[in-house]
Design a protein around this motif. Sequence first.
Motif, short mmCIF file in Angstrom:
data_model
loop_
_atom_site.label_atom_id
_atom_site.label_comp_id
_atom_site.label_asym_id
_atom_site.label_seq_id
_atom_site.Cartn_x
_atom_site.Cartn_y
_atom_site.Cartn_z
N VAL A 100 0.84 -1.19 0.00
CA VAL A 100 0.00 0.00 0.00
C VAL A 100 0.88 1.25 0.00
N ILE A 101 1.89 1.25 0.87
CA ILE A 101 2.82 2.38 0.92
C ILE A 101 3.58 2.51 -0.39
N TRP A 102 4.01 1.37 -0.93
CA TRP A 102 4.75 1.34 -2.19
C TRP A 102 3.93 1.97 -3.32
N ALA A 103 2.66 1.59 -3.41
CA ALA A 103 1.80 2.15 -4.46
C ALA A 103 1.65 3.66 -4.28
N TYR A 104 1.61 4.09 -3.03
CA TYR A 104 1.41 5.53 -2.75
C TYR A 104 2.67 6.35 -3.04
N ILE A 105 3.83 5.79 -2.76
CA ILE A 105 5.07 6.56 -2.82
C ILE A 105 5.75 6.52 -4.18
N LEU A 113 -1.45 4.50 -14.54
CA LEU A 113 -2.71 4.03 -13.99
C LEU A 113 -3.57 3.39 -15.08
N SER A 114 -3.66 4.06 -16.22
CA SER A 114 -4.52 3.58 -17.30
C SER A 114 -4.05 2.25 -17.87
N LYS A 115 -2.73 2.05 -17.88
CA LYS A 115 -2.18 0.81 -18.42
C LYS A 115 -1.95 -0.26 -17.36
N ASN A 116 -2.39 0.04 -16.13
CA ASN A 116 -2.33 -0.94 -15.04
C ASN A 116 -0.90 -1.39 -14.74
N LYS A 117 0.06 -0.46 -14.88
CA LYS A 117 1.46 -0.81 -14.65
C LYS A 117 1.79 -0.91 -13.17
N TYR A 118 0.89 -0.46 -12.32
CA TYR A 118 1.13 -0.58 -10.89
C TYR A 118 1.29 -2.05 -10.48
N LYS A 119 0.57 -2.93 -11.14
CA LYS A 119 0.63 -4.35 -10.80
C LYS A 119 2.05 -4.90 -11.00
N LYS A 120 2.71 -4.48 -12.06
CA LYS A 120 4.07 -4.94 -12.32
C LYS A 120 5.04 -4.37 -11.29
N MET A 121 4.78 -3.15 -10.84
CA MET A 121 5.67 -2.51 -9.87
C MET A 121 5.62 -3.18 -8.51
N GLU A 122 4.52 -3.89 -8.22
CA GLU A 122 4.40 -4.57 -6.93
C GLU A 122 5.51 -5.59 -6.72
N ARG A 123 6.00 -6.17 -7.80
CA ARG A 123 7.02 -7.21 -7.70
C ARG A 123 8.32 -6.69 -7.09
N GLU A 124 8.54 -5.40 -7.20
CA GLU A 124 9.78 -4.80 -6.70
C GLU A 124 9.66 -4.39 -5.24
N CYS A 125 8.47 -4.55 -4.66
CA CYS A 125 8.24 -4.07 -3.30
C CYS A 125 8.77 -5.08 -2.28
N GLU A 126 9.82 -4.71 -1.61
CA GLU A 126 10.29 -5.42 -0.42
C GLU A 126 10.84 -4.36 0.53
N ARG A 127 11.02 -4.71 1.76
CA ARG A 127 11.21 -3.70 2.81
C ARG A 127 12.35 -2.74 2.53
N ASP A 128 13.51 -3.24 2.12
CA ASP A 128 14.65 -2.36 1.89
C ASP A 128 14.39 -1.38 0.75
N ASN A 129 13.77 -1.87 -0.33
CA ASN A 129 13.45 -0.99 -1.46
C ASN A 129 12.43 0.07 -1.04
N LEU A 130 11.47 -0.34 -0.22
CA LEU A 130 10.46 0.61 0.24
C LEU A 130 11.09 1.69 1.11
#
Length: 263
Positions: A100-105, A113-130
């Motif tokens: 949730v924080i990752w999507a916001y930041i 948003l229109s191309k739904n690229k947020y879903k692909k970005m989720e894969r990069e979300c881990e604590r150190d990256n966040l």
Amino acid sequence: MDYILLAQDNNFQEWGKLEPHVTDYVKYGKKDPFVIAAAHKTIDVYFAFANARQSFMSAGYNNYGDLCSDDKISKLYIKTHFLIHAITEYAICLDLSWQVIWAYIQPTSFEYLSKNKYKKMERECERDNLLAQLNCAIAQKNLKAKRIKNIMTNFDNDADIKKLRTLYNSLKHRGTIHFVDLGTNIKTMPLKIQNKSISILTREEYTVNEVENILFIYHKKFQLYFNSLLTKIIPNNYMDKEVPFRDFLDITLKMHAIQNIDK
């Protein structure tokens, strides 16, 4: 453990109202698309938390019916089975809250948003990256990012939260935790030498009551933590869904154009 208190705790149900509507694309799509992405991810947290609570509540049933035989050991096994599921599902809620924080930041655009690229970005979300993303935003004088980071790290460092993460890591790396009265957990050799015990490989053990207390405290504290996050991420007027039809038509046409630009 008073499971009635758990059954009556429904405050988290408010999270389920945050799924973005089409009108939210009109309100936030161009200017603040990260609000839509974060609100959408909030629903994942909502369902994961609801599942965790249900697993936890299932451990409190007095009658398991066809799930087990009507004897003490069988009932204890089924009870701990549900507790183990609850541990895993509650722990997953924390990882999802980071998303949730990752999507916001994340750097955002209407096209993303229109191309739904947020879903692909989720894969990069881990604590150190966040944390790196938050630190970058803080370096640019983003006060909200600083507040969000403080909420996140304070929760991570809470001793009660670490207790549940310890249980979860035991499950992740060992496949199980040992419950007292459910099988043996021999800790030493049967003989002593010079009155000293000789230790052998063993597992850390917990009573059912200990695990229930860890889960219930986590259940309560996670709600406080996630509600604090949402106050920083979700706008105050988010539940106002009225927008002019002309604006709705305009955003719909633009999204269609972006999604079909290469077709």
